[in-house]
Write a protein that holds these residues in place. Structure first.
Motif, PDB file in Angstrom:
ATOM      1  N   UNK A   1       0.853  -1.175   0.000  1.00 16.05           N
ATOM      2  CA  UNK A   1       0.000   0.000   0.000  1.00 16.05           C
ATOM      3  C   UNK A   1       0.896   1.234   0.000  1.00 16.05           C
ATOM      4  N   UNK A   2       0.556   2.192  -0.851  1.00 20.59           N
ATOM      5  CA  UNK A   2       1.414   3.371  -0.887  1.00 20.59           C
ATOM      6  C   UNK A   2       1.187   4.210   0.367  1.00 20.59           C
ATOM      7  N   UNK A   3       2.226   4.923   0.790  1.00 19.19           N
ATOM      8  CA  UNK A   3       2.199   5.624   2.087  1.00 19.19           C
ATOM      9  C   UNK A   3       1.132   6.706   2.139  1.00 19.19           C
ATOM     10  N   UNK A   4       0.893   7.400   1.028  1.00 24.83           N
ATOM     11  CA  UNK A   4      -0.117   8.463   1.030  1.00 24.83           C
ATOM     12  C   UNK A   4      -1.501   7.866   1.255  1.00 24.83           C
ATOM     13  N   UNK A   5      -1.793   6.744   0.616  1.00 25.10           N
ATOM     14  CA  UNK A   5      -3.092   6.100   0.828  1.00 25.10           C
ATOM     15  C   UNK A   5      -3.191   5.618   2.274  1.00 25.10           C
ATOM     16  N   UNK A   6      -2.112   5.076   2.802  1.00 24.76           N
ATOM     17  CA  UNK A   6      -2.095   4.594   4.184  1.00 24.76           C
ATOM     18  C   UNK A   6      -2.340   5.759   5.160  1.00 24.76           C
ATOM     19  N   UNK A   7      -1.697   6.874   4.914  1.00 22.19           N
ATOM     20  CA  UNK A   7      -1.888   8.054   5.768  1.00 22.19           C
ATOM     21  C   UNK A   7      -3.308   8.581   5.631  1.00 22.19           C
ATOM     22  N   UNK A   8      -3.813   8.655   4.410  1.00 20.84           N
ATOM     23  CA  UNK A   8      -5.163   9.157   4.178  1.00 20.84           C
ATOM     24  C   UNK A   8      -6.175   8.348   4.964  1.00 20.84           C
ATOM     25  N   UNK A   9      -5.947   7.045   5.082  1.00 16.01           N
ATOM     26  CA  UNK A   9      -6.887   6.203   5.818  1.00 16.01           C
ATOM     27  C   UNK A   9      -6.805   6.439   7.325  1.00 16.01           C
ATOM     28  N   UNK A  10      -5.774   7.120   7.791  1.00 13.09           N
ATOM     29  CA  UNK A  10      -5.587   7.392   9.218  1.00 13.09           C
ATOM     30  C   UNK A  10      -6.090   8.778   9.624  1.00 13.09           C
ATOM     31  N   UNK A  11      -6.454   9.603   8.673  1.00 16.41           N
ATOM     32  CA  UNK A  11      -6.968  10.941   8.979  1.00 16.41           C
ATOM     33  C   UNK A  11      -8.450  10.817   9.314  1.00 16.41           C
ATOM     34  N   UNK A  12      -8.813  11.326  10.486  1.00 21.38           N
ATOM     35  CA  UNK A  12     -10.208  11.281  10.907  1.00 21.38           C
ATOM     36  C   UNK A  12     -10.662  12.697  11.269  1.00 21.38           C
ATOM     37  N   UNK A  13     -11.948  12.869  11.427  1.00 22.58           N
ATOM     38  CA  UNK A  13     -12.483  14.186  11.778  1.00 22.58           C
ATOM     39  C   UNK A  13     -12.978  14.159  13.223  1.00 22.58           C
ATOM     40  N   UNK A  14     -12.441  15.075  14.006  1.00 22.61           N
ATOM     41  CA  UNK A  14     -12.873  15.269  15.394  1.00 22.61           C
ATOM     42  C   UNK A  14     -13.053  16.765  15.585  1.00 22.61           C
ATOM     43  N   UNK A  15     -14.169  17.142  16.174  1.00 23.53           N
ATOM     44  CA  UNK A  15     -14.485  18.552  16.404  1.00 23.53           C
ATOM     45  C   UNK A  15     -14.349  19.373  15.116  1.00 23.53           C
ATOM     46  N   UNK A  16     -14.846  18.820  14.021  1.00 23.90           N
ATOM     47  CA  UNK A  16     -14.837  19.460  12.701  1.00 23.90           C
ATOM     48  C   UNK A  16     -13.435  19.755  12.175  1.00 23.90           C
ATOM     49  N   UNK A  17     -12.436  19.011  12.625  1.00 23.14           N
ATOM     50  CA  UNK A  17     -11.070  19.190  12.137  1.00 23.14           C
ATOM     51  C   UNK A  17     -10.513  17.848  11.673  1.00 23.14           C
ATOM     52  N   UNK A  18      -9.737  17.891  10.600  1.00 26.67           N
ATOM     53  CA  UNK A  18      -9.026  16.690  10.180  1.00 26.67           C
ATOM     54  C   UNK A  18      -7.839  16.522  11.122  1.00 26.67           C
ATOM     55  N   UNK A  19      -7.742  15.340  11.733  1.00 24.58           N
ATOM     56  CA  UNK A  19      -6.688  15.080  12.712  1.00 24.58           C
ATOM     57  C   UNK A  19      -6.131  13.675  12.531  1.00 24.58           C
ATOM     58  N   UNK A  20      -5.007  13.461  13.195  1.00 27.95           N
ATOM     59  CA  UNK A  20      -4.431  12.121  13.291  1.00 27.95           C
ATOM     60  C   UNK A  20      -4.182  11.835  14.763  1.00 27.95           C
ATOM     61  N   UNK A  21      -4.510  10.621  15.185  1.00 26.11           N
ATOM     62  CA  UNK A  21      -4.382  10.207  16.577  1.00 26.11           C
ATOM     63  C   UNK A  21      -2.931   9.808  16.858  1.00 26.11           C
ATOM     64  N   UNK A  22      -2.470  10.104  18.072  1.00 24.75           N
ATOM     65  CA  UNK A  22      -1.073   9.841  18.445  1.00 24.75           C
ATOM     66  C   UNK A  22      -0.649   8.389  18.208  1.00 24.75           C
ATOM     67  N   UNK A  23      -1.534   7.434  18.437  1.00 22.29           N
ATOM     68  CA  UNK A  23      -1.189   6.024  18.226  1.00 22.29           C
ATOM     69  C   UNK A  23      -0.920   5.738  16.744  1.00 22.29           C
ATOM     70  N   UNK A  24      -1.714   6.347  15.856  1.00 25.97           N
ATOM     71  CA  UNK A  24      -1.482   6.184  14.418  1.00 25.97           C
ATOM     72  C   UNK A  24      -0.171   6.846  14.001  1.00 25.97           C
TER      73      UNK A  24
END
Length: 179
Positions: A1-24
């Motif tokens: 899996x290419x890294x950009x696709x892998x990263x894109x799958x880890x971006x989530x929305x919390x409080x109307x912001x695109x974020x990444x969780x520390x564990x990811x």
């Protein structure tokens, strides 16, 4: 899996912001989650309000319920941190390694592509002129292809991606020859 696709799958929305969780982020940077949290704790001046959010217990429980990859957080006593794009940039200045550098570049590219795609969709929804829509559709298709590309060596395949936004339907065909 290419890294950009892998990263894109880890971006989530919390409080109307695109974020990444520390564990990811820890997984992507190939460090322990405690190293991410230690970097924040040791450099509070680099992480003002808006650079990350410490999740509430309810938000953490919701993460665990909605994403299987966060099951390990279920019994954790530490509340996860959700990093905004600005927080990710700042974190990149602290974590120093070849993996961290390459991951940071990929994260920046991913956020940039998602933002550009969002702008294009907004422009397309308001545009009536077909001639003006054409290049926007082409560019949007290219962005989607870059985000979803698996870097596979395919021989003469054609993939059609169709996305139905509330205000417009977007269809893009990708043709690949053997690499």
């Amino acid at each position: 899996m290419n890294i950009i696709k892998h990263i894109e799958s880890r971006i989530i929305t919390i409080e109307d912001q695109m974020v990444m969780i520390d564990a990811d982020l820890a997984e992507l940077y190939e460090v322990a989650t405690r190293d991410i949290n230690k970097a924040v704790k040791n450099n509070p001046e680099k992480f003002p309000k808006g650079y990350f959010v410490e999740l509430t217990k309810n938000e953490k429980n919701e993460l665990v319920e909605n994403f299987h990859r966060f099951n390990k957080l279920k019994h954790s006593t530490v509340q996860p941190k959700a990093f905004t794009e600005k927080g990710l940039y700042m974190l990149a200045t602290i974590l120093k390694s070849p993996v961290a550098t390459q991951t940071t570049l990929a994260i920046i590219e991913t956020f940039s592509k998602i933002r550009e795609l969002g702008r294009n969709v907004q422009l397309l929804s308001n545009e009536k002129n077909e001639e003006t829509k054409k290049p926007l559709l082409q560019k949007s298709g290219e962005l989607i292809a870059e985000i979803l590309d698996d870097d596979l060596n395919l021989s003469e395949t054609e993939t059609t991606i169709e996305i139905n936004f509330a205000v417009l339907k977007f269809k893009h065909t990708i043709k690949r020859d053997k690499k």
